[in-house]
Design a protein around this motif. Sequence first.
Motif, PDB file in Angstrom:
ATOM      1  N   PHE A   1      -9.050  -9.628   4.342  1.00 23.59           N
ATOM      2  CA  PHE A   1      -9.368  -8.369   4.209  1.00 23.59           C
ATOM      3  C   PHE A   1     -10.567  -8.124   3.671  1.00 23.59           C
ATOM      4  O   PHE A   1     -11.375  -8.703   2.984  1.00 23.59           O
ATOM      5  CB  PHE A   1      -8.175  -7.521   3.169  1.00 23.59           C
ATOM      6  CG  PHE A   1      -6.876  -7.993   3.584  1.00 23.59           C
ATOM      7  CD1 PHE A   1      -6.393  -7.229   4.433  1.00 23.59           C
ATOM      8  CD2 PHE A   1      -6.080  -9.205   3.083  1.00 23.59           C
ATOM      9  CE1 PHE A   1      -4.725  -7.542   4.778  1.00 23.59           C
ATOM     10  CE2 PHE A   1      -4.805  -9.400   3.465  1.00 23.59           C
ATOM     11  CZ  PHE A   1      -4.197  -8.594   4.231  1.00 23.59           C
TER      12      PHE A   1
ATOM     13  N   ASN B   1       0.814  -1.360  -0.025  1.00 22.30           N
ATOM     14  CA  ASN B   1       0.004   0.104  -0.069  1.00 22.30           C
ATOM     15  C   ASN B   1       0.769   1.278  -0.008  1.00 22.30           C
ATOM     16  O   ASN B   1       2.152   1.168  -0.124  1.00 22.30           O
ATOM     17  CB  ASN B   1      -0.858  -0.081   1.247  1.00 22.30           C
ATOM     18  CG  ASN B   1      -0.109  -0.172   2.442  1.00 22.30           C
ATOM     19  OD1 ASN B   1       0.653   0.597   2.837  1.00 22.30           O
ATOM     20  ND2 ASN B   1      -0.573  -0.985   3.253  1.00 22.30           N
TER      21      ASN B   1
ATOM     22  N   ASP C   1      -4.853   0.902   0.923  1.00 22.40           N
ATOM     23  CA  ASP C   1      -4.687  -0.578   1.622  1.00 22.40           C
ATOM     24  C   ASP C   1      -4.097  -1.560   0.674  1.00 22.40           C
ATOM     25  O   ASP C   1      -3.807  -2.574   1.134  1.00 22.40           O
ATOM     26  CB  ASP C   1      -6.080  -1.108   1.890  1.00 22.40           C
ATOM     27  CG  ASP C   1      -6.749  -0.064   2.967  1.00 22.40           C
ATOM     28  OD1 ASP C   1      -6.213   0.294   4.036  1.00 22.40           O
ATOM     29  OD2 ASP C   1      -8.043   0.289   2.818  1.00 22.40           O
ATOM     30  N   SER C   2      -3.982  -1.195  -0.720  1.00 22.03           N
ATOM     31  CA  SER C   2      -3.600  -2.362  -1.544  1.00 22.03           C
ATOM     32  C   SER C   2      -2.913  -1.867  -2.726  1.00 22.03           C
ATOM     33  O   SER C   2      -3.084  -0.450  -3.086  1.00 22.03           O
ATOM     34  CB  SER C   2      -4.909  -3.117  -2.060  1.00 22.03           C
ATOM     35  OG  SER C   2      -5.882  -2.334  -2.538  1.00 22.03           O
TER      36      SER C   2
ATOM     37  N   TYR D   1      -4.132  -7.220  -2.045  1.00 23.86           N
ATOM     38  CA  TYR D   1      -3.499  -6.946  -0.708  1.00 23.86           C
ATOM     39  C   TYR D   1      -2.170  -7.547  -0.313  1.00 23.86           C
ATOM     40  O   TYR D   1      -1.146  -6.647   0.237  1.00 23.86           O
ATOM     41  CB  TYR D   1      -4.515  -7.178   0.316  1.00 23.86           C
ATOM     42  CG  TYR D   1      -5.780  -6.543   0.559  1.00 23.86           C
ATOM     43  CD1 TYR D   1      -5.953  -5.405   1.156  1.00 23.86           C
ATOM     44  CD2 TYR D   1      -6.838  -6.622  -0.323  1.00 23.86           C
ATOM     45  CE1 TYR D   1      -6.902  -4.518   1.274  1.00 23.86           C
ATOM     46  CE2 TYR D   1      -7.789  -5.698  -0.569  1.00 23.86           C
ATOM     47  CZ  TYR D   1      -8.169  -4.731   0.482  1.00 23.86           C
ATOM     48  OH  TYR D   1      -9.111  -3.942   0.667  1.00 23.86           O
TER      49      TYR D   1
END
Length: 224
Positions: A147, A39, A85-86, A186
């Motif tokens: 996730f 991320n 987040d990713s 992720y």
Amino acid sequence: MNKQAILTLATLGAATAATAALDINLPGNSTQSVWSDMNSSTLTVGEGYNNFGTNTAGWSTPVSPNSGTATFDKVAGTGGYPGTDSIYNFDTPGSFFITENSPLANLETVVFQSDAVGGMMVAPTLSYNGGSQALAAINTFVVGGDFSGMGSNSTIFGYQWDLSGIVDPISDFTINWTSVVHNGNYEMQLNQGDTFQVVPEPSTYALMAGIACGALILMRRQRR
């Protein structure tokens, strides 16, 4: 069930849910590369990674794993940038590849897992020794991931290749794939083994682990 079968279940089938991927226990010698926390907090824009709105170029710096020797990179001209987040694709598919230039000696199998919200537009293929063989996986599995993002829970997409029939030593290999638009990747995991055996379906892991555990307890009781 004999002792050898019990040990086989214990070592091959007892895979349990782990962060980002299933814990694959391959027989023989094995290695593992893991990419976690992919991320914007760990992949800083300006250090080789694209930002939102500038996601059409390839990365100038591949993503090194948290552990292992393989590298993760993006193909030019497609989506993919470090989001909150990713690794995220906006409104264009993302094409990526993993390269391993120091594979396990006597390599016979490779297992690749991606924990993502979204999915694959073009399934991963594997090429080796600088070639373009584009081998399809002989075994695939899908299981719930760890996730939650973009209104959906993530999914672990798993792929296994059988390389046991390749005569020449494998000096390098590359895995290529394209993920769908709005895909958030992720974490990933790459396992290599020098003894091929099909990874069991995820739905059988808990059952096999339970059988192995119960059988081992029975064996211990019989020794008393």
